[in-house]
Design a protein around this motif. Structure first.
Motif, PDB file in Angstrom:
ATOM      1  N   ILE A  12       0.955  -1.120   0.039  1.00  0.00           N
ATOM      2  CA  ILE A  12      -0.287   0.065   0.174  1.00  0.00           C
ATOM      3  C   ILE A  12       0.778   1.122  -0.044  1.00  0.00           C
ATOM      4  O   ILE A  12       0.619   2.323  -0.623  1.00  0.00           O
ATOM      5  CB  ILE A  12      -1.126  -0.042   1.298  1.00  0.00           C
ATOM      6  CG1 ILE A  12      -1.916  -1.212   1.242  1.00  0.00           C
ATOM      7  CG2 ILE A  12      -1.779   1.384   1.209  1.00  0.00           C
ATOM      8  CD1 ILE A  12      -2.961  -1.180   2.240  1.00  0.00           C
ATOM      9  N   VAL A  13       1.994   1.138   0.825  1.00  0.00           N
ATOM     10  CA  VAL A  13       2.851   2.181   0.818  1.00  0.00           C
ATOM     11  C   VAL A  13       3.689   2.473  -0.561  1.00  0.00           C
ATOM     12  O   VAL A  13       3.657   3.543  -0.915  1.00  0.00           O
ATOM     13  CB  VAL A  13       3.958   2.064   1.732  1.00  0.00           C
ATOM     14  CG1 VAL A  13       5.172   2.917   1.783  1.00  0.00           C
ATOM     15  CG2 VAL A  13       3.448   2.015   3.228  1.00  0.00           C
ATOM     16  N   ALA A  14       3.716   1.771  -1.393  1.00  0.00           N
ATOM     17  CA  ALA A  14       4.416   1.549  -2.566  1.00  0.00           C
ATOM     18  C   ALA A  14       3.416   2.269  -3.735  1.00  0.00           C
ATOM     19  O   ALA A  14       3.680   2.945  -4.375  1.00  0.00           O
ATOM     20  CB  ALA A  14       5.022   0.513  -3.028  1.00  0.00           C
ATOM     21  N   GLN A  15       2.291   1.969  -3.593  1.00  0.00           N
ATOM     22  CA  GLN A  15       1.135   2.341  -4.327  1.00  0.00           C
ATOM     23  C   GLN A  15       0.843   3.889  -3.913  1.00  0.00           C
ATOM     24  O   GLN A  15       0.791   4.601  -5.044  1.00  0.00           O
ATOM     25  CB  GLN A  15      -0.135   1.735  -4.045  1.00  0.00           C
ATOM     26  CG  GLN A  15      -0.087   0.391  -4.633  1.00  0.00           C
ATOM     27  CD  GLN A  15      -1.465  -0.446  -4.268  1.00  0.00           C
ATOM     28  OE1 GLN A  15      -2.645   0.073  -3.908  1.00  0.00           O
ATOM     29  NE2 GLN A  15      -1.626  -1.528  -4.578  1.00  0.00           N
ATOM     30  N   ILE A  16       0.940   4.406  -2.833  1.00  0.00           N
ATOM     31  CA  ILE A  16       0.810   5.594  -2.563  1.00  0.00           C
ATOM     32  C   ILE A  16       1.938   6.613  -2.563  1.00  0.00           C
ATOM     33  O   ILE A  16       1.820   7.824  -3.356  1.00  0.00           O
ATOM     34  CB  ILE A  16       0.465   5.800  -0.852  1.00  0.00           C
ATOM     35  CG1 ILE A  16      -0.858   5.300  -0.639  1.00  0.00           C
ATOM     36  CG2 ILE A  16       0.535   7.163  -0.645  1.00  0.00           C
ATOM     37  CD1 ILE A  16      -1.042   5.099   0.903  1.00  0.00           C
ATOM     38  N   THR A  17       3.019   6.348  -2.393  1.00  0.00           N
ATOM     39  CA  THR A  17       4.437   6.940  -2.429  1.00  0.00           C
ATOM     40  C   THR A  17       4.976   6.829  -3.637  1.00  0.00           C
ATOM     41  O   THR A  17       5.951   7.748  -4.182  1.00  0.00           O
ATOM     42  CB  THR A  17       5.159   6.874  -1.093  1.00  0.00           C
ATOM     43  OG1 THR A  17       5.719   5.417  -1.128  1.00  0.00           O
ATOM     44  CG2 THR A  17       4.389   7.226  -0.078  1.00  0.00           C
TER      45      THR A  17
END
Length: 887
Positions: free
Chosen positions: A139-144
């Motif tokens: 999820i962090v990879a998708q956001i940032t």
């Protein structure tokens, strides 16, 4: 035997949405507060990033020295866990929980260091950002747009005793970043462009708030359970995620973990091996399955590996057995045409789910992480002999068909060419069978299909025959190889099961650790196909190699004697966790070390050599089975030793009690008579006549003699029990021994009628004359104790079958038949209506002395009245005597 540590330190995590929110600052402030309260606080590792405010807070806090290692050619400092364990403060500060240690450290990741510190009972303060939590990684990879490689398993935070959220508004964080309070100026602009954007910060902040809220909700639920507060509880259920070798299977596991955490359900990770998919898997796919299952375990999932024929059926059956309420699967990335031909897995699951929720997750392929263990598939050379064999069988079939062409016909000839295809598939696999099929088709077309001697086909119907022939060859070859592979797998499983059964059966009656260790490494090495070593603790608690098997590996190269090997084995033994190769702890070792763990104890370590490839799930199950059996066997031996020790202690206590009771009574009687006689002589010597004084002196002498015999019996018993009694071998005359014994008992024997009958020409004995005299004295004294005064005591000595038999017969009450074999036991006394003094050691000493001479002693009931005790000593030139008893 190593006792598992029960006490555990307290873990406090300072959690933030992003770097720069003040986690380290807040942790240092809390540490100062604890230091002022009198806590033993120490700083193990704090990263100040050159910030003056943070460096000022470090002042006044005790700091532990760091270790230095080589990182990409540079000497870099690193936290020294050994210094912390040696210093063992009550509270230690460890910054950046998700940090990866430099190569050569004991653990690959810092959170593993923290786990070891907690296990040692040390409280830990640490810091962590939300993007480093494993389940939130994608999820962090998708956001940032930034893939975070350093992550911490969710189980670390689940076991944390306290999670404190450190939060500031995005505007203040961006202001701190611009002022250079987060990174040094050269890194600030790049960080603001890629990571520190307002949208990213708000999203990460929301994630941290949600995570903390779920943590608070969990704590509240546990509190309500503990205090029996009624409330609306969520229905208990399980979430099952299907794990495969798919590149995006890790995303499914994280999504399933988030779903299970949201509905407060247990997570089950299932990998199903079907024959159609199991055997083609290469090392890369197997390694990915292993890594995905390990990820699921790190996220708290219950791992299951099932072998079955039908994928959909196995998934539904496992879901029903495990009481699963939701199944998480990945969206297939096959084409529509492929699904029309093979069927859609999602559609089949939905049709057969029967009330189970199906969650279909679409993910993107992830790049395989660069692990510390590189798996390289074994390169198999091209075996020309298999293809030549298929060609030879085709030629033989062709010659046979040419010879009987008129009688067989084209149809039978075509069927005959299928035989080499089937045999090639059965013996060598599908590719040799396909080659054989092509050769057979070419020969059939060239030699038998008109026009012959050419590859031209006159009738189009033969083209359909060729296509059907190839399809049949393809199906037959593939299925035959599949059956062959399944048979090989079944043989392997049967061999493994048989080996486990044989090992468990053979060690059932063995209580020798050496034999158990040797049998373990022999059976385990043959089954696993790897070198195996068993290491058990010695009396000082240090591990030592008890048995090893090398399976063709050079002995002088792979023996785990190097420092890294022993360090990994010792760490596994002390902490009860896996260490060495294919783990994150001391992974430079060549062996994988598994603790032999029972319910409460760690009894040793099993080492398995891992060379090029990772340990496969099937091998892991075999190793677990072997370690379980070995741990039970070793603990059984140790418990048996403890039981024997307890039994000896109990027996020793019983003998000590019996000895104390017997000696205290037996010594009191002669001592009282001696004291009384001496007191009489001292206080009123003039009142007694000479005859009375002589009688008193004889009483003193008799009491002293009795005490002397009691003390002598005690000393002889002690020497016999300790093995310190030594025989002084010399030539002995039985008549002299009998005469000396009666002379020492002359005062006591006056009250009895003694008869001595010694056979003429009695041979001399080669024995210890003093000890044989002691034996005869004890037997005669025992006969007088149990015989009335003036009764006859008969002493006989006669030769018999190369021995001299000496017997002492009395006319007492006799020994009951059931007690004849017990009278030679220590402290055994026959129950008599009349009390008879004695310690119960005399006959026991006689038995020890006679058996030391290689003779026998026994008791018999006399036909009329009384008992006869006989002993025989061999008449030989050299008496066979234990070496420890010969002076």
């Amino acid at each position: 035997m190593k006792q598992i540590i029960k006490h555990r330190g307290i873990l406090t995590v300072f959690l933030g949405a992003a770097p720069g929110v003040g986690k380290t600052y807040t942790m240092l402030e809390a540490a100062h507060q604890r230091l002022n309260e009198g806590y033993d606080v120490a700083v193990a590792w704090v990263e100040t990033h050159g910030m003056p405010e943070t460096e000022r807070l470090l002042e006044g806090l005790p700091q532990l020295p760091a270790r230095f290692g080589n990182l990409q050619g540079k000497i870099s400092p690193e936290m020294d866990i050994d210094v912390i364990l040696k210093r063992k403060p009550k509270l230690v500060l460890v910054d950046e929980l998700a940090h990866a240690n430099i190569p050569g450290s004991r653990h690959v990741r810092r959170f593993q260091d923290v786990e070891e510190l907690l296990t040692a009972g040390i409280n830990v303060y640490t810091t962590l950002n939300i993007q480093h939590i494993e389940s939130l990684n994608d999820i962090v990879a998708q956001i940032t747009g930034v893939i975070v490689k350093e992550t911490v398993p969710d189980r670390i935070l689940e076991k944390a005793d306290s999670v404190q959220l450190i939060d500031i508004p995005p505007e203040e964080l961006l202001k701190r970043l611009k002022e250079g309070k987060v990174y040094v100026p050269p890194q600030t602009e790049q960080a603001m462009r890629k990571f520190f954007r307002t949208g990213n910060i708000n999203a990460l902040r929301e994630m941290s708030l949600r995570f903390t809220a779920s943590r608070v909700d969990k704590d509240m639920s546990e509190y309500m359970h503990e205090h029996k507060i009624e409330g609306p509880w969520p229905a208990a259920g399980r979430v099952m995620v299907c794990v495969s070798a798919s590149p995006f299977s890790a995303q499914l596991i994280r999504a399933a973990h988030r779903l299970a955490s949201g509905i407060q359900a247990e997570l089950v990770a299932v990998h199903i091996e079907t024959p159609a998919r199991r055997f083609p898997l290469g090392d890369r796919e197997r390694d990915r399955v292993t890594r995905n299952m390990r990820l699921a375990e790190d996220l708290g999932a219950k791992p299951l590996t099932i072998v079955g024929e039908n994928l959909v059926q196995e998934i539904i059956e496992v879901a029903c057995v495990q009481n699963v309420s939701a199944i998480v699967i990945g969206k297939p990335q096959h084409s529509r045409l492929w699904e029309l031909w093979h069927g859609s897995l999602v559609d089949k699951l939905i049709r057969n789910s029967d009330g189970i929720n199906i969650y279909v997750i679409r993910g993107a392929a992830e790049q395989d992480p660069d692990t510390c263990i590189r798996t390289t598939p074994k390169e198999e050379g091209f075996n020309w002999s298999q293809y030549i064999g298929g060609l030879t069988m085709t030629i033989l079939a062709t010659l046979f068909s040419l010879f009987f062409e008129e009688k067989m016909g084209l149809l039978n000839i075509a069927l005959l060419y299928q035989l080499p295809v089937i045999m090639s598939a059965f013996w060598w696999g599908r590719w040799p069978s396909y080659f054989t099929a092509l050769c057979g088709l070419a020969a059939f077309d060239f030699l038998f299909v008109p026009p012959t001697w050419t590859f031209t086909v006159a009738d189009i119907q033969y083209l359909w025959s060729f296509i059907i022939f190839l399809i049949m060859a393809f199906v037959i070859g593939g299925r035959t190889e599949l059956l062959r592979s399944e048979a090989a797998s079944a043989r392997q499983r049967e061999r493994s099961t048989r080996a486990l059964y044989q090992f468990s059966r053979e060690i059932a009656g063995i209580i020798d650790l050496e034999l158990i260790s040797q049998e373990l490494v022999k059976q385990a090495a043959e089954t696993v196909g790897r070198s195996v070593v068993v290491m058990l603790p010695d009396n000082s608690g240090q591990l030592s190699i008890r048995a090893e098997s090398y399976s063709g590996i050079a002995r002088n190269k792979k023996t785990p004697q190097k420092t890294i090997e022993m360090a990994a084995a010792d760490w596994s033994f002390k902490h009860g966790q896996l260490a060495g190769r294919s783990t994150d702890t001391l992974s430079d070792a060549m062996y994988l070390y598994i603790p032999l763990k029972t319910t409460d104890n760690i009894v040793g370590v099993l080492g398995v050599h891992v060379k090029e490839r990772n340990v496969l799930p099937e091998e892991k199950r075999l190793i677990d089975a072997w370690t379980g059996l070995a741990a039970i066997a070793v603990e059984r031996v140790k418990l048996a030793e403890q039981a024997r020790g307890a039994s000896l202690l109990l027996e020793s206590d019983r003998l000590r009690t019996a000895l104390f009771n017997s000696i205290s009574h037996e010594l009191r009687t002669p001592l009282s008579s001696i004291i009384g006689s001496v007191s009489t002589l001292v206080e009123a010597e003039d009142m007694y006549s000479k005859a009375a004084r002589r009688e008193l002196l004889e009483t003193i002498q008799d009491g002293a003699a009795r005490m002397e015999r009691i003390v002598a019996n005690l000393l002889d018993t002690a020497r016999l029990e300790s093995g310190m009694m030594q025989l002084k071998i010399d030539w002995c005359d039985i008549e002299d021994i009998i005469g000396t014994s009666l002379n020492r008992l002359r005062e006591t024997t006056k009250r009895y009628a003694l008869t001595v009958n010694v056979a003429p020409a009695l041979p001399m004995l080669k024995a210890d004359c003093v000890l044989l005299e002691q034996v005869l004295i004890n037997i005669i004294d025992n006969a007088m104790k149990y015989s009335p005064h003036d009764s006859e005591i008969l002493i006989r000595a006669e030769p018999k079958d190369g021995t001299v038999v000496i017997s002492v017969s009395d006319n007492g009450v006799g020994i009951p038949e059931e007690d004849l074999s017990k009278v030679f036991d220590k402290f055994y006394r026959i129950q008599q209506p009349k009390h008879v003094s004695g310690t119960g050691l005399g006959l026991s000493i006689c038995k020890g002395i006679i058996e030391a001479h290689g003779g026998l002693i026994w008791a018999e009931r006399r036909p009329s009245r009384g008992t006869t005790i006989r002993f025989q000593v061999p008449v030989v030139e050299e008496v066979v005597i234990p070496e420890r008893m010969v002076k």
